[in-house]
Design an enzyme around this catalytic site. Structure first.
Site, PDB file in Angstrom:
ATOM      1  N   THR A  87     -21.146  12.803 -12.523  1.00 40.79           N
ATOM      2  CA  THR A  87     -21.507  11.413 -12.803  1.00 40.79           C
ATOM      3  C   THR A  87     -20.288  10.660 -13.341  1.00 40.79           C
ATOM      4  O   THR A  87     -19.400  11.238 -13.956  1.00 40.79           O
ATOM      5  CB  THR A  87     -22.666  11.309 -13.808  1.00 40.79           C
ATOM      6  OG1 THR A  87     -22.250  11.807 -15.086  1.00 40.79           O
ATOM      7  CG2 THR A  87     -23.882  12.090 -13.325  1.00 40.79           C
ATOM      8  N   GLY A  88     -20.253   9.355 -13.065  1.00 36.30           N
ATOM      9  CA  GLY A  88     -19.143   8.536 -13.537  1.00 36.30           C
ATOM     10  C   GLY A  88     -17.837   8.846 -12.860  1.00 36.30           C
ATOM     11  O   GLY A  88     -16.765   8.748 -13.469  1.00 36.30           O
ATOM     12  N   ALA A  89     -17.890   9.188 -11.558  1.00 32.49           N
ATOM     13  CA  ALA A  89     -16.691   9.659 -10.869  1.00 32.49           C
ATOM     14  C   ALA A  89     -15.948   8.563 -10.119  1.00 32.49           C
ATOM     15  O   ALA A  89     -15.010   8.863  -9.383  1.00 32.49           O
ATOM     16  CB  ALA A  89     -17.059  10.776  -9.890  1.00 32.49           C
ATOM     17  N   GLY A 113     -11.471   6.628 -13.926  1.00 32.29           N
ATOM     18  CA  GLY A 113     -11.181   7.292 -15.194  1.00 32.29           C
ATOM     19  C   GLY A 113     -11.272   8.802 -15.147  1.00 32.29           C
ATOM     20  O   GLY A 113     -10.857   9.463 -14.188  1.00 32.29           O
ATOM     21  N   TYR A 151     -22.936   4.550 -30.547  1.00 35.75           N
ATOM     22  CA  TYR A 151     -22.248   5.384 -29.559  1.00 35.75           C
ATOM     23  C   TYR A 151     -22.198   6.836 -30.027  1.00 35.75           C
ATOM     24  O   TYR A 151     -22.526   7.758 -29.265  1.00 35.75           O
ATOM     25  CB  TYR A 151     -20.835   4.856 -29.329  1.00 35.75           C
ATOM     26  CG  TYR A 151     -20.015   5.706 -28.372  1.00 35.75           C
ATOM     27  CD1 TYR A 151     -20.301   5.718 -27.018  1.00 35.75           C
ATOM     28  CD2 TYR A 151     -18.957   6.491 -28.846  1.00 35.75           C
ATOM     29  CE1 TYR A 151     -19.550   6.495 -26.137  1.00 35.75           C
ATOM     30  CE2 TYR A 151     -18.207   7.262 -27.972  1.00 35.75           C
ATOM     31  CZ  TYR A 151     -18.500   7.267 -26.630  1.00 35.75           C
ATOM     32  OH  TYR A 151     -17.769   8.046 -25.758  1.00 35.75           O
TER      33      TYR A 151
END
Length: 312
Positions: A21-23, A26, A176
């Protein structure tokens, strides 16, 4: 001073399916690229298809023949999580590697997702909990290695048990930290339950240290119109090879935790440099906030209720 290149040995992954995920940028992009170089079939679930396809193409250009596929996933929507997971379960291919990496960091003001949850808790923790739960049959079939990315901030503050959605007193950084602690507790509990239930899943934790990524950069969509002073400082020092890592080096602890034969379930991996801010990956002492099995069971039960999904 020139930065000394850092890399790790990643075993041959040909025929293995890895979901990151989030690929699309960054650290997540660099994790996906590192797995693709080891010949894994990489799934890149992204919210922005155009951005995701551009990232996938960069990986293919850097690694000719790389097997990279973009899927749609908005982690701020539990319906989107369910759609992706249902599609993958219907396709039936076992998942060998799952890296729960994506996240959002420190919106200046409290924001809610379409489901009514505070956006950091929902995106960083609850969506990854729901995704892992819905993918459980494929994870079991693949005897998957699940590596969940927390943060050095998981060593600060605490889960806000009495107000998980931060409706009474929102703090950008404390919320966070809370979301990352919740995520880490879940990952540790996943390993305990896998061992107890003979699920065959190896779940561990990683953290990237600190590197200049989009987490602290300008993001008008979450109410941050300009880069923070912190990310400007991190970029400058990182370029000089001082103290902080790069997105490439920050990707290595998760890649190590997910692929190394020496990386075990229930363990924690991060950079071994000064204050664990940068450097090659190594096992590290588990943060005290992530260690209590009672807290792991508590966040598990609450997450099942909130996400409306149960493991098994």
């Amino acid at each position: 001073m020139p930065r000394t290149p850092i890399d790790i040995a990643v075993p041959e992954l040909r025929g293995r399916l890895a979901l990151v995920t989030g690929a699309s940028d960054g650290i997540g992009y660099n994790i996906a690229a590192r797995l693709a170089r080891a010949h894994a079939d990489v799934l890149m679930p992204v919210r922005n298809r155009e951005k995701g396809e551009a990232a996938a193409q960069r990986i293919r250009e850097a690694t000719p023949g790389a097997s990279v596929q973009v899927r749609m996933l908005d982690l701020s929507s539990l319906d989107s999580v369910a759609t992706l997971a249902n599609d993958l379960v219907a396709e039936g291919r076992p998942i060998d590697i799952l890296i729960n990496n994506a996240g959002v960091m420190s919106p200046p003001t409290r924001q809610e997702t379409v489901d009514g949850f505070e956006v950091q808790f929902a995106t960083n923790h609850l969506a990854h909990f729901a995704l892992s739960a819905r993918l459980l049959p494929l994870l079991r079939d693949g005897r998957a290695h699940v590596t969940t990315q927390v943060s050095v901030s998981a060593n600060q503050h605490a889960v806000n048990w009495d107000d998980l959605q931060w409706e009474r007193s929102y703090g950008a950084f404390t919320s966070y930290s809370s979301s990352k602690i919740a995520l880490g507790l879940f990952a540790m509990e996943l390993h305990r339950r896998s061992v107890a239930g003979d699920w065959g899943i190896r779940s561990n934790l990683s953290h990237p240290g600190i590197a200049a990524t989009n987490l602290l950069a300008a993001q008008p969509g979450i109410g941050r119109p300009h880069d923070t002073m912190a990310v400007r400082s991190i970029r400058g020092l990182s370029r000089l090879g001082i103290l902080f890592g790069t997105p490439e080096t920050a990707a290595l602890p998760a890649a190590y935790g997910a692929t190394s034969p020496e990386a075990l379930g229930g363990r924690f991996y991060g950079p071994k440099g000064f204050n664990h801010l940068s450097g090659a990956p190594a096992e590290q002492p588990l943060y005290s906030r992530l260690a209590r099995a009672e807290d792991g069971a508590r966040i598990w039960d609450l997450s099942e209720q909130l996400a409306g999904v149960r493991f098994g």
